[in-house]
Design a protein around this motif. Structure first.
Motif, short mmCIF file in Angstrom:
data_model
loop_
_atom_site.label_atom_id
_atom_site.label_comp_id
_atom_site.label_asym_id
_atom_site.label_seq_id
_atom_site.Cartn_x
_atom_site.Cartn_y
_atom_site.Cartn_z
N ASN A 156 64.79 37.07 -1.07
CA ASN A 156 64.31 35.84 -0.51
C ASN A 156 63.16 35.22 -1.07
OD1 ASN A 156 65.71 36.45 1.75
ND2 ASN A 156 63.97 37.59 2.71
N TYR A 157 62.44 35.35 -2.15
CA TYR A 157 61.66 34.58 -2.78
C TYR A 157 61.33 35.27 -4.48
CZ TYR A 157 58.36 38.24 -1.41
OH TYR A 157 57.46 39.57 -1.10
N ILE A 158 60.48 34.47 -5.08
CA ILE A 158 59.93 35.12 -6.40
C ILE A 158 58.51 34.95 -6.18
CG2 ILE A 158 59.97 34.81 -8.73
CD1 ILE A 158 62.62 33.54 -8.63
N GLU A 159 57.84 35.80 -6.27
CA GLU A 159 56.27 35.71 -6.60
C GLU A 159 55.60 36.05 -7.93
OE1 GLU A 159 52.79 36.65 -3.39
OE2 GLU A 159 53.88 38.41 -4.08
N SER A 160 54.84 35.03 -8.45
CA SER A 160 54.08 35.49 -9.77
C SER A 160 52.45 35.53 -9.58
CB SER A 160 54.52 34.51 -10.76
OG SER A 160 53.80 34.59 -11.93
N ILE A 161 52.16 36.59 -10.06
CA ILE A 161 50.50 36.75 -9.66
C ILE A 161 49.92 36.75 -11.14
CG2 ILE A 161 48.62 38.12 -8.51
CD1 ILE A 161 51.06 39.25 -6.66
N TYR A 162 49.03 36.12 -11.17
CA TYR A 162 47.91 35.86 -12.59
C TYR A 162 46.75 36.66 -12.41
CZ TYR A 162 51.57 32.58 -13.69
OH TYR A 162 52.84 31.63 -13.95
N ARG A 209 48.02 32.84 -7.45
CA ARG A 209 49.73 33.30 -7.33
C ARG A 209 50.44 32.07 -6.64
NH1 ARG A 209 49.53 38.48 -3.16
NH2 ARG A 209 47.69 38.95 -4.73
N ILE A 210 51.74 32.40 -6.90
CA ILE A 210 52.55 31.33 -6.66
C ILE A 210 53.87 31.98 -6.00
CG2 ILE A 210 54.10 29.19 -7.52
CD1 ILE A 210 52.20 29.33 -9.90
N LYS A 211 54.41 31.38 -4.85
CA LYS A 211 55.54 32.27 -4.37
C LYS A 211 56.46 31.03 -4.15
CE LYS A 211 56.47 35.05 -0.45
NZ LYS A 211 55.66 35.96 0.71
N TYR A 212 57.62 31.29 -4.96
CA TYR A 212 58.81 30.43 -4.66
C TYR A 212 59.81 30.70 -3.72
CZ TYR A 212 63.06 27.63 -5.92
OH TYR A 212 64.12 26.97 -5.68
N ILE A 213 60.13 29.95 -2.33
CA ILE A 213 61.09 30.30 -1.76
C ILE A 213 61.96 29.31 -1.68
CG2 ILE A 213 61.49 30.63 1.04
CD1 ILE A 213 58.27 31.11 1.18
N PRO A 214 63.22 29.51 -2.06
CA PRO A 214 64.47 28.68 -2.29
C PRO A 214 65.04 28.37 -0.74
CG PRO A 214 65.00 30.64 -3.43
CD PRO A 214 63.74 30.99 -2.46
N PRO A 215 65.59 26.95 -0.95
CA PRO A 215 65.69 26.24 -2.05
C PRO A 215 64.64 25.37 -2.58
CG PRO A 215 66.87 25.14 -0.19
CD PRO A 215 66.37 26.43 0.34
N GLY A 216 63.33 25.29 -1.33
CA GLY A 216 62.60 23.77 -1.91
C GLY A 216 61.29 24.20 -1.77
N ARG A 217 60.71 25.20 -1.35
CA ARG A 217 59.17 25.55 -0.96
C ARG A 217 58.52 26.37 -1.83
NH1 ARG A 217 56.64 26.36 5.23
NH2 ARG A 217 57.06 24.05 4.95
#
Length: 440
Positions: A250-256, A268-276
């Motif tokens: 359901n998502y990709i999350e990147s934590i720095y 941190r960034i969380k990408y929830i397809p298709p647009g959020r």
């Protein structure tokens, strides 16, 4: 014993990796990368899109927009339910632009055809053209339906579920479970005690490039270092990070994390397809803020972004009004998007000319989330084919003036915000001083 290092990302599964190697070969595979590869995004470009804030859709007003160049519109029916339909009148195929809403009924400007919601608002199935003389009119009217898409209102957003096939009866639509992916509460955030600022921005550039830009958190040091009010974020402060990637269907999350302090989180960034995209720091339940960016693919080189910034600090309404915090925040948002805009336009230009090729673009280790995004996007684009209308309307810009009405391409809202800053500053500070001088 032979020792080989391999790239797992170029393979399909672990068996495929091991097959070419002789018995006794030691294969070094990063376990994290193996796990990430086994967890792939399952969502595609067909899905839920946040089209606009609820406040944008006024009573008895039509909200025109497009998705992937398909003309659509929103309106509220007599029960205040939001409806999303194709901007095509089924009588003669004209647009509803110039039409009207009265008592929840949509009227076409071409022949006055009126459409109303029936029953429990699952379909729009009644056309009324009382001035048309046709002996078979009643039977004809009963068979007319507007093509529509599923709509829900959540957290003061209006979402539609966009697919390659609209429906005339939404009772046939039974898959609204994925909307929970977008719910902030389902993602661990509690925004009931938060206040927020919001801006809407339009870009005349490639939609996917905007998402890529917002997934690339590290460009803020170079592009926005003089704009973001943080002394530790500028191009003169070179910071190195460790990056952790979390992936599920359901998502990709990147934590720095800071390299010089591995337990300290930067963002941190969380990408929830298709647009959020969600941008925040730390545990969502305890996070002091979350920035929500919704990306809307209006069409070829036309995209809209809704930015909403929830925060749990500076919540006092009087203090906010006194220091014009909301207006200043909006001003910063507009400036940041303006700074990104030239980069996005030139990327789009280079991409459309075929100048950006895989062998010419070298993604670095810090670009892993971007690499995941592009792999997902290309697969989804091939599977869903959302841009099927592009070649048919390449030279037709009929809807540009209707759809593109926000800054930075057209700076109306940014100008209004700047005027509000000047006006409120005068009322709060200059006006009392003038009054005091007059008394003296």
């Amino acid at each position: 014993m032979e020792n080989k290092q391999i790239n797992f990302f170029k393979t399909k599964d672990i068996n495929t990796v091991l097959k070419p190697f002789k018995k006794g070969t030691v294969v070094n595979i990063d376990n994290l990368e193996v796990r990430e590869k086994q967890k792939e995004l399952k969502l595609g470009l067909h899905g839920w899109y946040a089209i606009c804030p609820s406040t944008e859709l006024k009573k008895n007003k039509i909200h025109y927009f497009s998705l992937f160049d398909e003309p659509l519109l929103l309106f509220r029916d007599k029960n205040n339910n939001v409806r999303c339909i194709k901007n095509i009148c089924p009588h003669r195929g004209s647009s509803f632009y110039g039409g009207s809403i009265s008592n929840g009924e949509l009227t076409c400007p071409y022949h006055g055809a009126r459409f109303s919601s029936q029953g429990n608002c699952q379909n729009i199935d009644r056309i009324t053209c009382s001035h048309i003389v046709d002996n078979n009119y009643d039977n004809y009217a009963k068979r007319i339906h507007l093509s529509q898409f599923k709509v829900v209102e959540r957290e003061s957003y209006i979402f539609i579920y966009f697919t390659d096939k609209s429906e005339t009866d939404l009772n046939k639509f039974n898959d609204d479970s994925l909307i929970s992916n977008y719910d902030l509460t389902a993602n661990g955030f509690s925004v009931k005690d938060s206040v927020s600022e919001e801006v809407l921005v339009d870009f005349k550039c490639d939609w996917s490039r905007i998402i890529e830009n917002h997934l690339d958190i590290l460009h803020i040091f170079w592009v926005h270092g003089d704009t973001i009010p943080d002394k530790d974020v500028n191009k003169n402060v070179l910071v190195s990070f460790n990056q952790k990637i979390n992936i599920n269907p359901n998502y990709i999350e990147s934590i720095y994390f800071y390299k010089n302090n591995p337990t300290k989180e930067f963002i941190r960034i969380k990408y929830i397809p298709p647009g959020r995209i969600l941008i925040y720091k730390g545990d969502p339940a305890a996070s002091r803020y979350v920035q929500v960016l919704d990306h809307i693919p209006l069409g070829d080189n036309k995209a809209r972004v809704i930015v909403r910034h929830y925060r749990k600090f500076l919540k006092n309404k009087f203090l906010n009004n006194l220091i014009l915090f909301k207006e200043i925040q909006k001003k910063i948002f507009y400036k940041i998007f303006d700074e990104d805009y030239m980069i996005l336009k030139t990327q789009t230009y280079n991409q459309k000319l075929g100048l950006i090729k895989n062998d010419e673009i070298k993604l670095l280790g810090e670009d892993r989330i971007i690499n995941y995004f592009w792999n997902w996007y290309k697969k989804s684009e091939e599977k869903d084919n959302p841009w099927k209308h592009i070649n048919k309307n390449k030279e037709l810009n009929v809807y540009d003036e209707i759809i593109l009405k926000y800054p930075p391409e057209i700076k109306k809202l940014e100008v209004i915000n700047n005027i509000n800053i000047i006006r409120k500053t005068f009322i709060r500070y200059a006006a009392p001083l003038v009054f005091l001088l007059l008394i003296i």
